[in-house]
Design a protein around this motif. Structure first.
Motif, mmCIF file in Angstrom:
data_model
loop_
_atom_site.group_PDB
_atom_site.id
_atom_site.type_symbol
_atom_site.label_atom_id
_atom_site.label_comp_id
_atom_site.label_asym_id
_atom_site.label_seq_id
_atom_site.Cartn_x
_atom_site.Cartn_y
_atom_site.Cartn_z
ATOM 1 N N HIS A 40 4.207 101.574 35.482
ATOM 2 C CA HIS A 40 2.872 101.258 36.002
ATOM 3 C C HIS A 40 2.839 100.012 36.881
ATOM 4 C CE1 HIS A 40 1.985 103.397 32.070
ATOM 5 N NE2 HIS A 40 1.468 104.190 32.983
ATOM 6 N N CYS A 41 3.956 99.293 37.002
ATOM 7 C CA CYS A 41 3.957 97.999 37.701
ATOM 8 C C CYS A 41 4.404 98.133 39.155
ATOM 9 C CB CYS A 41 4.868 97.018 36.974
ATOM 10 S SG CYS A 41 4.286 96.601 35.316
ATOM 11 N N LYS A 67 5.988 92.908 40.992
ATOM 12 C CA LYS A 67 6.013 92.502 39.583
ATOM 13 C C LYS A 67 6.458 93.724 38.768
ATOM 14 C CE LYS A 67 2.306 89.079 39.962
ATOM 15 N NZ LYS A 67 0.977 88.670 39.436
ATOM 16 N N SER A 73 -7.053 96.905 39.200
ATOM 17 C CA SER A 73 -5.755 96.328 38.859
ATOM 18 C C SER A 73 -5.343 96.595 37.412
ATOM 19 C CB SER A 73 -5.771 94.818 39.114
ATOM 20 O OG SER A 73 -6.764 94.196 38.316
ATOM 21 N N TYR A 112 8.108 94.409 35.988
ATOM 22 C CA TYR A 112 8.349 94.489 34.554
ATOM 23 C C TYR A 112 7.055 94.374 33.758
ATOM 24 C CZ TYR A 112 12.922 93.421 36.419
ATOM 25 O OH TYR A 112 14.071 93.440 37.174
ATOM 26 N N CYS A 113 6.841 95.311 32.850
ATOM 27 C CA CYS A 113 5.670 95.296 31.980
ATOM 28 C C CYS A 113 5.979 94.393 30.788
ATOM 29 C CB CYS A 113 5.333 96.708 31.507
ATOM 30 S SG CYS A 113 3.774 96.823 30.593
ATOM 31 N N GLU A 136 1.176 92.852 30.516
ATOM 32 C CA GLU A 136 0.917 92.421 31.896
ATOM 33 C C GLU A 136 2.149 92.669 32.740
ATOM 34 O OE1 GLU A 136 -0.243 88.353 32.132
ATOM 35 O OE2 GLU A 136 -2.041 88.598 30.892
ATOM 36 N N CYS A 137 1.937 92.953 34.023
ATOM 37 C CA CYS A 137 3.053 93.100 34.955
ATOM 38 C C CYS A 137 3.519 91.709 35.392
ATOM 39 C CB CYS A 137 2.627 93.917 36.171
ATOM 40 S SG CYS A 137 2.295 95.655 35.812
ATOM 41 N N ARG A 138 4.821 91.476 35.301
ATOM 42 C CA ARG A 138 5.385 90.179 35.666
ATOM 43 C C ARG A 138 6.658 90.379 36.488
ATOM 44 N NH1 ARG A 138 3.730 86.009 32.130
ATOM 45 N NH2 ARG A 138 1.511 86.326 31.714
ATOM 46 N N ASP A 191 7.095 99.842 32.468
ATOM 47 C CA ASP A 191 7.478 99.395 33.814
ATOM 48 C C ASP A 191 6.994 100.354 34.898
ATOM 49 O OD1 ASP A 191 8.745 97.358 32.506
ATOM 50 O OD2 ASP A 191 10.787 98.078 32.861
ATOM 51 N N GLU A 200 -3.021 96.197 32.682
ATOM 52 C CA GLU A 200 -2.213 96.403 33.886
ATOM 53 C C GLU A 200 -1.154 97.478 33.691
ATOM 54 O OE1 GLU A 200 -0.492 92.804 35.290
ATOM 55 O OE2 GLU A 200 -2.415 91.869 35.775
ATOM 56 N N CYS A 201 -0.594 97.560 32.494
ATOM 57 C CA CYS A 201 0.536 98.471 32.296
ATOM 58 C C CYS A 201 0.742 98.783 30.814
ATOM 59 C CB CYS A 201 1.817 97.857 32.858
ATOM 60 S SG CYS A 201 2.274 96.296 32.045
#
Length: 314
Positions: free
Chosen positions: A34-35, A39, A17, A41-42, A51-53, A32, A28-29
């Motif tokens: 990579h997300c 989720k 992940s 938005y990086c 983090e991806c959110r 963006d 995670e990223c």
């Protein structure tokens, strides 16, 4: 189970992940790209952590271009909700001194445009913009009038309806109701006409011009230059901007810059602290719009004056 937070030199060392090597650790990223779609938005958690959110709310930012999703505006170095947007779209029309129309997006500092004072049409000068977002798309109320006119306005922008003795009463557009009488230009005179319908449409552009009078005609309808609070309160609070606009608001060079201007932003925040400006309502439930309840708080604006009108014409 994964390589999250593991030290790394390249992304080939990162698995699971957290497939990206950023700031010497697996994360995670980095952008963006990579997300996943769930989720998208990086989010910048710290200067070296991502983090991806699902959104970018509360993320540190330096400009609105870094903010995505429901929190698409950078305010006070944080991504915050843009609310229902504000004020007037780029296609709205103002009336120049000679009576010709001009699109809001083409309005310039120094333009002389029409407004209403003491029941008469007068000219006032554009001093600058309190806020400007050229490509921002948002929902606007569409006020449909009895005389085949229509005005687009944001929910929290201030406009005027008929008060006592035909004098203008200051309300936010969301408090307008079917049957309310608004002030419009009719040839060389000012008259009243009814709101017969209220709908919601998405439009592009957010423009909040400030004039010397604090008012203007938009799509032929008398409105305030201010948002979120009573017209006269805002007019008094922002008086320094009208006195020294080139120092505190806009110049020929800065008028094309996007975003909420610094001084209006500070005044708005102070107003919220003092309870004079309510918090923005971020969600607009179109189905619940129905007959909009009139606002109870209004104020007579003696400077704008009363309008002598034959009500049989309405």
């Amino acid at each position: 189970a994964d390589t999250c937070s593991m030290a790394c030199l390249s992304s080939s060392e990162c698995k699971g992940s957290c497939p990206v090597c950023f700031a010497a650790k697996c994360q995670e990223c980095q952008s963006d790209y990579h997300c996943p779609s769930s989720k998208p938005y990086c989010k910048r958690i710290t200067a070296i952590t991502r983090e991806c959110r699902a959104d970018t709310c509360s993320m540190f930012c330096t400009s609105s271009s870094e903010c995505k999703g429901s929190c698409n505006r950078c305010r006070w170095l944080k991504c915050q909700s843009g609310g229902s947007g504000g004020c007037f779209p780029g296609e709205s029309q103002v009336l120049l001194e000679g009576g010709d129309g001009k699109r809001m997006e083409d309005l310039r500092v120094g333009d002389n445009i029409l407004t209403v004072e003491n029941g008469n049409l007068v000219t006032t000068q554009v001093l600058g913009f309190l806020d400007k977002r050229i490509n921002h798309t948002t929902d606007y109320l569409s006020l449909i009038l009895e005389c085949n006119m229509r005005m687009f306005i944001s929910r929290t922008h201030v406009m005027f309806i008929q008060g006592r003795d035909n004098t203008p009463k200051s309300i936010q557009a969301k408090d307008a109701n079917y049957g309310d009488l608004v002030f419009i230009k009719d040839g060389k005179k000012v008259k009243l006409t009814k709101i017969i319908d209220i709908t919601v449409e998405q439009k592009t552009g957010t423009y909040v011009p400030l004039t010397a009078a604090g008012t203007l005609l938009v799509d032929g309808v008398l409105v305030s230059c201010y948002t979120n609070t009573d017209h006269w309160v805002a007019h008094a609070a922002l008086a320094p901007l009208r006195w020294w606009p080139s120092l505190l608001l806009d110049t020929e060079k800065t008028q094309d810059m996007e975003g909420l201007r610094t001084i209006p932003g500070l005044v708005r925040s102070l107003g919220r602290i003092l309870g004079l400006v309510p918090q923005d309502q971020f969600e607009l439930n179109v189905k619940a719009l129905g007959p909009i309840t009139p606002g109870e708080i209004g104020m007579q604006i003696p400077k704008i004056g009363s309008v002598n009108i034959d009500k049989s014409e309405l």
